[in-house]
Design an enzyme around this catalytic site. Structure first.
Site, PDB file in Angstrom:
ATOM      1  N   LYS A  22      -2.730 -10.062 -29.575  1.00 43.92           N
ATOM      2  CA  LYS A  22      -1.510  -9.590 -30.092  1.00 43.92           C
ATOM      3  C   LYS A  22      -0.952  -8.292 -29.416  1.00 43.92           C
ATOM      4  CE  LYS A  22      -0.568  -7.012 -34.243  1.00 43.92           C
ATOM      5  NZ  LYS A  22      -0.667  -5.468 -33.917  1.00 43.92           N
ATOM      6  N   ASN A  23      -1.602  -7.367 -29.357  1.00 41.38           N
ATOM      7  CA  ASN A  23      -0.944  -5.931 -28.865  1.00 41.38           C
ATOM      8  C   ASN A  23      -0.513  -6.090 -27.362  1.00 41.38           C
ATOM      9  OD1 ASN A  23      -1.154  -5.240 -31.466  1.00 41.38           O
ATOM     10  ND2 ASN A  23      -2.827  -3.903 -31.222  1.00 41.38           N
ATOM     11  N   ARG A  93       6.453  -3.002 -35.812  1.00 48.25           N
ATOM     12  CA  ARG A  93       6.172  -1.409 -35.351  1.00 48.25           C
ATOM     13  C   ARG A  93       6.442  -1.553 -33.548  1.00 48.25           C
ATOM     14  NH1 ARG A  93       6.263   3.256 -37.453  1.00 48.25           N
ATOM     15  NH2 ARG A  93       5.862   4.568 -35.607  1.00 48.25           N
ATOM     16  N   CYS A 117       5.211   3.388 -42.979  1.00 50.54           N
ATOM     17  CA  CYS A 117       3.909   3.507 -42.433  1.00 50.54           C
ATOM     18  C   CYS A 117       2.882   3.077 -43.251  1.00 50.54           C
ATOM     19  CB  CYS A 117       3.566   4.776 -41.634  1.00 50.54           C
ATOM     20  SG  CYS A 117       4.741   4.990 -40.439  1.00 50.54           S
ATOM     21  N   ARG A 122       3.195   8.019 -38.294  1.00 46.36           N
ATOM     22  CA  ARG A 122       3.082   7.418 -36.871  1.00 46.36           C
ATOM     23  C   ARG A 122       4.578   7.661 -35.864  1.00 46.36           C
ATOM     24  NH1 ARG A 122       1.180   1.259 -37.226  1.00 46.36           N
ATOM     25  NH2 ARG A 122       1.133   1.755 -34.943  1.00 46.36           N
ATOM     26  N   ILE A 124       6.763   8.936 -32.909  1.00 45.25           N
ATOM     27  CA  ILE A 124       6.927   8.341 -31.231  1.00 45.25           C
ATOM     28  C   ILE A 124       7.242   9.515 -30.430  1.00 45.25           C
ATOM     29  CG2 ILE A 124       7.509   5.979 -31.889  1.00 45.25           C
ATOM     30  CD1 ILE A 124      10.420   6.645 -31.583  1.00 45.25           C
ATOM     31  N   ASP A 125       7.070  10.810 -30.778  1.00 46.66           N
ATOM     32  CA  ASP A 125       7.615  12.053 -30.026  1.00 46.66           C
ATOM     33  C   ASP A 125       6.937  12.020 -28.426  1.00 46.66           C
ATOM     34  OD1 ASP A 125       4.997  12.391 -31.447  1.00 46.66           O
ATOM     35  OD2 ASP A 125       4.749  14.063 -30.161  1.00 46.66           O
ATOM     36  N   GLN A 126       5.859  11.406 -28.463  1.00 50.39           N
ATOM     37  CA  GLN A 126       5.262  11.105 -26.966  1.00 50.39           C
ATOM     38  C   GLN A 126       6.329  10.174 -26.332  1.00 50.39           C
ATOM     39  OE1 GLN A 126       3.112  13.439 -25.729  1.00 50.39           O
ATOM     40  NE2 GLN A 126       3.391  14.306 -27.869  1.00 50.39           N
ATOM     41  N   ASP A 307      -8.933  -0.560 -34.702  1.00 48.04           N
ATOM     42  CA  ASP A 307      -8.506  -1.701 -35.305  1.00 48.04           C
ATOM     43  C   ASP A 307      -9.495  -2.567 -35.614  1.00 48.04           C
ATOM     44  OD1 ASP A 307      -5.726  -0.813 -34.739  1.00 48.04           O
ATOM     45  OD2 ASP A 307      -5.553  -2.040 -33.001  1.00 48.04           O
ATOM     46  N   ARG A 399       0.277 -11.820 -39.672  1.00 51.23           N
ATOM     47  CA  ARG A 399       0.869 -11.169 -38.438  1.00 51.23           C
ATOM     48  C   ARG A 399       0.130 -11.163 -37.252  1.00 51.23           C
ATOM     49  NH1 ARG A 399       2.971  -5.442 -39.986  1.00 51.23           N
ATOM     50  NH2 ARG A 399       3.633  -5.833 -37.753  1.00 51.23           N
TER      51      ARG A 399
HETATM   52  N1  EPU Z   1       0.769   9.617 -31.517  1.00 46.34           N
HETATM   53  C1  EPU Z   1       1.622  10.515 -31.751  1.00 46.34           C
HETATM   54  N2  EPU Z   1       2.946  10.629 -30.998  1.00 46.34           N
HETATM   55  C2  EPU Z   1       3.355   9.459 -30.450  1.00 46.34           C
HETATM   56  C3  EPU Z   1       2.748   8.329 -30.456  1.00 46.34           C
HETATM   57  C4  EPU Z   1       1.384   8.328 -30.980  1.00 46.34           C
HETATM   58  O1  EPU Z   1       1.125  11.931 -32.277  1.00 46.34           O
HETATM   59  O2  EPU Z   1       4.164   9.499 -29.770  1.00 46.34           O
HETATM   60  C5  EPU Z   1      -0.468   9.439 -32.440  1.00 46.34           C
HETATM   61  C6  EPU Z   1      -0.565   8.531 -33.589  1.00 46.34           C
HETATM   62  O3  EPU Z   1      -0.012   9.187 -34.748  1.00 46.34           O
HETATM   63  C7  EPU Z   1      -2.017   8.175 -33.643  1.00 46.34           C
HETATM   64  C8  EPU Z   1      -2.418   8.205 -32.071  1.00 46.34           C
HETATM   65  O4  EPU Z   1      -1.380   8.931 -31.484  1.00 46.34           O
HETATM   66  O5  EPU Z   1      -2.572   9.239 -34.124  1.00 46.34           O
HETATM   67  C9  EPU Z   1      -2.499   6.896 -31.442  1.00 46.34           C
HETATM   68  O6  EPU Z   1      -1.204   6.074 -31.661  1.00 46.34           O
HETATM   69  P1  EPU Z   1      -1.014   5.038 -30.553  1.00 46.34           P
HETATM   70  O7  EPU Z   1       0.418   5.383 -30.065  1.00 46.34           O
HETATM   71  O8  EPU Z   1      -1.993   4.858 -29.732  1.00 46.34           O
HETATM   72  O9  EPU Z   1      -0.728   3.855 -31.474  1.00 46.34           O
HETATM   73  P2  EPU Z   1       0.260   2.690 -31.445  1.00 46.34           P
HETATM   74  O10 EPU Z   1       0.824   2.444 -30.105  1.00 46.34           O
HETATM   75  O11 EPU Z   1       1.563   2.842 -32.557  1.00 46.34           O
HETATM   76  C10 EPU Z   1      -1.285   0.710 -31.073  1.00 46.34           C
HETATM   77  C11 EPU Z   1      -1.534  -0.733 -31.950  1.00 46.34           C
HETATM   78  C12 EPU Z   1      -2.236  -0.454 -33.254  1.00 46.34           C
HETATM   79  C13 EPU Z   1      -3.521   0.563 -32.677  1.00 46.34           C
HETATM   80  C14 EPU Z   1      -3.360   1.692 -32.073  1.00 46.34           C
HETATM   81  C15 EPU Z   1      -4.302   2.511 -31.471  1.00 46.34           C
HETATM   82  C16 EPU Z   1       0.292  -1.995 -31.099  1.00 46.34           C
HETATM   83  C17 EPU Z   1       1.508  -2.826 -31.376  1.00 46.34           C
HETATM   84  N3  EPU Z   1      -0.199  -1.266 -32.090  1.00 46.34           N
HETATM   85  O12 EPU Z   1      -0.291   1.494 -31.974  1.00 46.34           O
HETATM   86  O13 EPU Z   1      -2.781  -1.805 -33.517  1.00 46.34           O
HETATM   87  O14 EPU Z   1      -4.442   0.717 -34.045  1.00 46.34           O
HETATM   88  O15 EPU Z   1      -2.392   1.433 -31.002  1.00 46.34           O
HETATM   89  O16 EPU Z   1      -5.281   1.722 -30.518  1.00 46.34           O
HETATM   90  O17 EPU Z   1      -0.039  -2.088 -29.919  1.00 46.34           O
HETATM   91  C18 EPU Z   1      -3.077  -3.168 -35.250  1.00 46.34           C
HETATM   92  O18 EPU Z   1      -3.245  -3.994 -34.216  1.00 46.34           O
HETATM   93  O19 EPU Z   1      -3.753  -3.333 -36.416  1.00 46.34           O
HETATM   94  C19 EPU Z   1      -2.946  -1.816 -34.908  1.00 46.34           C
HETATM   95  C20 EPU Z   1      -2.449  -1.128 -35.820  1.00 46.34           C
END
Ligand code: EPU
Length: 432
Positions: A22-23, A93, A117, A122, A124-126, A307, A399
């Site tokens: 999925k991801n 998301r 959320c 969550r 997206i600053d990075q 996950d 999903r």
């Molecule tokens: N974070 C920040 N700033 C950012 C981005 C992330 O502070 O700009 C923090 C988040 O708040 C969190 C950590 O960094 O504490 C990790 O977040 P990450 O960006 O890695 O997560 P994501 O990309 O939003 C994906 C998966 C999630 C999975 C996470 C971690 C997708 C669509 N989603 O989310 O999958 O939990 O990586 O591995 O790829 C799921 O499949 O059930 C799911 C939630």
């Protein structure tokens, strides 16, 4: 609205085929927007998040042709808009990947802010930090994220991620693939789907090295052309079936997996007394004895995946002794614990830690999924529990898990999907 009715307490036997990840799919489909040609994507999982991604692309002018149930051809030669549908994009998301893809190819993107959320903030600053370093201006206005390259095309940059973020790593990688010059992403995430996205982009003509390590180097190219690509198997779907066998007992051959991706999950199940035998692209999972306690801490790959945290907690709720689970990626991912407690589990949550005191058995109950992996954990608990459980809000589960009811029935589980009156479309949590 659909509910799952499960009569638990039956061990699982047989074979289960794992679907595409999925991801990976929810990133690779948006990345197809960057391709000035036709790309054929194979091993696409049939899940609602994928359907949404394809609809978003279609709305922007992409031609989508289903070749078979798991293969689509996407033609993005005639994209007519860089503004995504608000209604569609806000539901998922992963729509943030549309920013990197559109910004990379067209120098601009307008994407709806993903909605509420489910397990904490969550941000997206990075992602934004990366785009800005590459010369984009990013503002949020009217519910949309507006991003535009100040000179019309992004330019390569060095980006150090302050947190290891899967989404930011993939988004910056996409944008950089078509930027002018070189980009280096440091402190990058290393998940299998990051390597998969890099392989997809490279097979379309990009130049990306180092995906799967913490430093990714991208040399921008002017154009990506078409090709064929097959998505990797889903590590988390495979882990979920492994956890189901651990909880319910039995012996199941998990097929179409990449064993290396499963190491972090296999190691924990073995500590708990579950037997896992690896062979090429299969794992034979067997539970014959009582489960033992263990401690689990979620970490970015190759650590134990967040996950899989709800699913492993469901298994630990049946282990002998007291286990500690520490969630170190998300700050509110224990909302499902109250549902497990309804089934007789003994779990205390204190901040990021759950103290799980194993009980002799769980009992069936009416329970409600609050997100995708939470839902998977409830299915696992219900399969192991004595008596009948009814799981509501299974739209979350669908999903991310292809044909979960059929796959479990194929393993001998007594699970049925039943239709009950209610509105299934209005799920206000957007995770995954
Ligand atoms: N974070 C920040 N700033 C950012 C981005 C992330 O502070 O700009 C923090 C988040 O708040 C969190 C950590 O960094 O504490 C990790 O977040 P990450 O960006 O890695 O997560 P994501 O990309 O939003 C994906 C998966 C999630 C999975 C996470 C971690 C997708 C669509 N989603 O989310 O999958 O939990 O990586 O591995 O790829 C799921 O499949 O059930 C799911 C939630």
């Amino acid at each position: 609205m659909t509910k799952y009715v499960i009569h638990g307490g039956k061990p699982l036997f047989g074979e289960v085929e794992i679907s595409g990840a999925k991801n990976a799919a929810v990133a690779i489909i948006p990345a197809a927007l960057m391709v000035d040609g036709v790309c054929r994507i194979e091993n696409i999982p049939q899940i609602s998040d994928v359907t949404l991604c394809l609809r978003i692309l279609e709305n922007l002018g992409a031609g989508i042709r289903s070749v078979n149930s798991h293969t689509v051809e996407i033609d993005c030669t005639r994209i007519h808009s860089t503004r995504t549908s608000y209604e569609l994009a806000r539901k998922i998301r992963a729509s943030y990947y549309l920013i990197g893809a559109l910004l990379g190819r067209f120098g601009q993107a307008e994407v709806a802010m993903p909605g509420g959320c489910n397990f904490g903030v969550r941000p997206i600053d990075q992602h934004v930090k990366g785009f800005t370093a590459m010369g984009a201006k990013v503002v949020v206005e009217g519910g949309f994220i507006h991003a535009s390259a100040e000179t019309g095309r992004l330019r390569g940059a060095n980006v150090y991620l302050d947190v290891v973020s899967v989404g930011a790593t993939m988004n910056i990688m996409m944008a950089a693939a078509l930027a002018e010059g070189n980009t280096v992403i440091e402190n990058a995430a290393k998940e299998p789907h990051i390597v998969d996205l890099a392989n997809f982009l490279n097979s379309m003509g990009a130049s990306i090295r180092g995906a799967g390590t913490d430093t990714i180097k991208i040399t921008g190219v002017s154009r990506l052309t078409g090709g064929t690509y097959a998505i990797i198997p889903d590590q988390i779907e495979a882990g979920t079936y492994m956890a189901a066998v651990a909880a319910a007992g039995g012996q199941v051959l998990i097929k179409n997996i990449i064993p290396k991706h499963m190491d972090c999950i296999t190691a924990k199940l073995e500590e708990m007394g579950v037997s896992v035998e690896e062979k090429e692209d299969t794992l034979l999972v067997r539970r014959t004895e009582a489960l033992q306690k263990t401690n689990v801490k979620t970490l970015p790959y190759p650590g134990f995946p967040t996950d899989m945290q709800p699913q492993i907690t469901a298994v630990l709720s049946l282990a002998e002794g007291t286990s500690l689970v520490t969630e170190s990626v998300w700050n509110n991912r224990y909302r499902y614990v109250d549902e497990l407690k309804r089934m007789g589990a003994s779990i205390q949550v204190d901040g990021k830690t759950a103290v799980v005191e194993g009980v002799d058995h769980l009992t069936g109950a009416p329970i409600q999924a609050c997100d995708l992996r939470a839902g998977a954990a409830l299915v696992i608990a219900a399969l192991a529990a004595r008596g009948q459980s009814e799981i509501s809000c299974v739209q979350y589960i669908e999903r991310g898990y292809e044909n979960i009811v059929e796959k479990l029935r194929g393993l001998g589980a007594d699970i049925r999907a039943v239709e009950v009156p209610g509105d299934s479309d209005e799920l206000e949590a957007h995770i995954g």
